[in-house]
Design an enzyme around this catalytic site. Structure first.
Site, short mmCIF file in Angstrom:
data_model
loop_
_atom_site.label_atom_id
_atom_site.label_comp_id
_atom_site.label_asym_id
_atom_site.label_seq_id
_atom_site.Cartn_x
_atom_site.Cartn_y
_atom_site.Cartn_z
N TYR A 46 53.42 -57.58 5.19
CA TYR A 46 52.62 -56.83 6.17
C TYR A 46 51.71 -55.77 5.54
O TYR A 46 50.91 -55.15 6.25
CB TYR A 46 53.54 -56.17 7.21
CG TYR A 46 54.32 -57.19 8.01
CD1 TYR A 46 53.70 -58.02 8.93
CD2 TYR A 46 55.70 -57.35 7.82
CE1 TYR A 46 54.41 -58.97 9.65
CE2 TYR A 46 56.43 -58.29 8.53
CZ TYR A 46 55.77 -59.11 9.44
OH TYR A 46 56.47 -60.05 10.15
N HIS A 70 47.04 -60.67 13.93
CA HIS A 70 48.26 -60.61 13.14
C HIS A 70 47.91 -60.21 11.72
O HIS A 70 46.92 -60.71 11.17
CB HIS A 70 48.98 -61.97 13.11
CG HIS A 70 49.42 -62.38 14.48
ND1 HIS A 70 50.45 -61.76 15.12
CD2 HIS A 70 48.95 -63.31 15.32
CE1 HIS A 70 50.60 -62.30 16.31
NE2 HIS A 70 49.70 -63.25 16.46
#
Ligand code: DHK
Length: 143
Positions: free
Chosen positions: A23, A100
């Site tokens: 991430y 995302h």
């Protein structure tokens, strides 16, 4: 002047410490600043929120009806499970950009389904934190 709602789902409050190899190292607060800067440059206002609760996200989507000109949403884990978020998104008549940080389609099989995708105007995935400002760029082209 456009008003954009940016919604973040569960565990995104842990960005920076959460699996940074997937991430990235940016915190959600840093991403919010990036979005504020990009929005201000366009003369837009943004409302940037995060919740770990599905119902709260549903309520915020419902409240966006008539108040937001566009929605950016990273529903995080709820992307792959939430019919309730899918149904709430169908209430909106404004562009919806699904974002995302990672590309869920390239990860575990259970991440390959998105209940947001079917109602999204555009999907931006796998571009890390800059995907959020790319989502605002996409809205600028659409609005
Ligand atoms: C964030 C999450 O929390 C995951 O549950 C999704 C998404 C992917 C992201 O890449 O931003 O599967």
């Amino acid at each position: 002047m456009a008003h954009i709602l940016i919604l973040n789902g569960p565990n995104l409050n842990m960005l920076g410490v959460r699996e940074p190899e997937i991430y990235g190292h940016e915190t959600l607060a840093a991403i919010e600043i990036m979005c504020q800067t990009a929005a201000q440059a366009r003369g837009w206002t943004i409302d940037f929120r995060q919740s770990n609760h599905e119902g709260e996200l549903v309520e915020w989507i419902q409240q966006a009806r008539g108040t937001a000109d566009g929605l950016v949403i990273n529903a995080a884990g709820y992307t792959h499970t939430s019919v309730a978020i899918h149904d709430a998104l169908k209430l909106l008549e404004v562009p919806i950009i699904e974002v995302h940080l990672s590309d869920p389609k390239k990860r575990e099989a259970f991440r390959r389904v998105s209940y947001v995708e079917a109602v999204a105007t555009q999907v931006i995935k796998g571009h890390g934190a800059k995907g959020y400002t790319e989502a605002l760029d996409a809205l600028a082209r659409i609005l």
